[in-house]
Motif scaffolding. Structure first.
Motif, short mmCIF file in Angstrom:
data_model
loop_
_atom_site.label_atom_id
_atom_site.label_comp_id
_atom_site.label_asym_id
_atom_site.label_seq_id
_atom_site.Cartn_x
_atom_site.Cartn_y
_atom_site.Cartn_z
N UNK A 164 0.85 -1.19 0.00
CA UNK A 164 0.00 0.00 0.00
C UNK A 164 0.88 1.23 0.00
N UNK A 165 0.38 2.28 -0.62
CA UNK A 165 1.16 3.51 -0.75
C UNK A 165 0.68 4.54 0.26
N UNK A 166 1.54 5.51 0.52
CA UNK A 166 1.12 6.63 1.34
C UNK A 166 0.08 7.46 0.61
N UNK A 167 -0.58 8.35 1.36
CA UNK A 167 -1.66 9.13 0.76
C UNK A 167 -1.19 9.95 -0.42
N UNK A 168 -0.07 10.65 -0.26
CA UNK A 168 0.39 11.51 -1.35
C UNK A 168 0.83 10.69 -2.56
N UNK A 169 1.54 9.61 -2.32
CA UNK A 169 1.97 8.76 -3.43
C UNK A 169 0.78 8.14 -4.15
N UNK A 170 -0.24 7.74 -3.39
CA UNK A 170 -1.43 7.16 -4.00
C UNK A 170 -2.16 8.15 -4.88
N UNK A 171 -2.29 9.40 -4.38
CA UNK A 171 -2.97 10.44 -5.16
C UNK A 171 -2.21 10.72 -6.45
N UNK A 172 -0.88 10.82 -6.35
CA UNK A 172 -0.08 11.11 -7.54
C UNK A 172 -0.12 9.96 -8.53
N UNK A 173 -0.04 8.73 -8.04
CA UNK A 173 -0.10 7.59 -8.94
C UNK A 173 -1.46 7.52 -9.63
N UNK A 174 -2.52 7.75 -8.88
CA UNK A 174 -3.87 7.74 -9.45
C UNK A 174 -4.01 8.81 -10.53
N UNK A 175 -3.54 10.03 -10.23
CA UNK A 175 -3.62 11.11 -11.21
C UNK A 175 -2.79 10.83 -12.44
N UNK A 176 -1.62 10.24 -12.25
CA UNK A 176 -0.76 9.93 -13.38
C UNK A 176 -1.39 8.86 -14.28
N UNK A 177 -1.93 7.81 -13.68
CA UNK A 177 -2.54 6.75 -14.48
C UNK A 177 -3.75 7.28 -15.24
N UNK A 178 -4.59 8.06 -14.57
CA UNK A 178 -5.78 8.60 -15.24
C UNK A 178 -5.40 9.49 -16.41
#
Length: 212
Positions: free
Chosen positions: A18-32
């Protein structure tokens, strides 16, 4: 095995589940963003679009950590990053949000499906609904070729013992089939065979032709 390869492999094995909150948000935004444009995504874009208030330098640092753990990769120097299969898998499993459809929409879909009595009509309704909800998906069904009525058939000698059979249907479809007869056929024989089929079987379905 080189030291660099050992370091990369160890980093991938040690990647967090699992990723940290900031890393998760950035990964989600990048993939989208990548799914929309199909292009590498840069830290400057994510800095302004993520809503985290992070500087491009901080974003670059987090993206570098995600890349170290195997979630992202850089196709070219200074060209931004794209998700790896591991990153896409994490996006689908942990970051993707699915919007539920209201009950009224489900009831309307059921009503439209019930109103369409023919199978082709139901498929059309389902395809329209999927396209409307996803903006990506449609349903098509290839008609059964054995139900088509023959309009014309031609044979083309391709050489080396191969012949191309070209079937044109009354529905406007063209079907090509490569055949290899047991004995060679001259151009005259191919023309005679095509003339016979066009004379005897035009307007009949392939099912009927096979039975005769």
């Amino acid at each position: 095995m080189t030291p660099e390869h050992s370091k990369s492999t160890a980093g991938a094995r040690g990647a967090p589940d699992s990723l940290g909150d900031r890393a998760g948000v950035l990964l989600k935004g990048l993939v989208e963003c990548y799914l929309v444009d199909g292009q590498p995504v840069g830290s400057k874009y994510l800095s302004s679009s993520s809503g985290l208030g992070l500087s491009p330098a901080t974003v670059r640092s987090i993206l570098a950590e995600l890349e170290h753990h195997g979630f992202l990769t850089s196709p070219h120097t200074s060209a931004g990053r794209v998700p790896t299969p591991r990153g896409m898998r994490h996006f689908v499993d942990s970051l993707l949000t699915v919007e539920s459809q209201p009950v009224q929409a489900a009831d309307r879909l059921q009503s439209d499906l019930t109103a369409a009595t023919a199978e082709s009509g139901k498929l059309a309704v389902a395809g329209d609904w999927l396209a409307e909800m996803s903006h990506l998906v449609g349903l098509v069904r290839a008609p059964r070729s054995d139900c088509h009525r023959l309009r014309q058939v031609e044979f083309v000698d391709l050489g080396a013992g191969h012949i191309l059979a070209v079937l044109v249907t009354w529905e406007g479809e063209v079907h090509n089939k490569l055949i290899q007869p047991e004995t060679p056929c001259s151009p005259g024989q191919l023309e005679q065979a095509a003339n016979f089929l066009n004379r005897e079987f035009v307007g009949k379905t392939l099912d009927v032709i096979r039975s005769q």
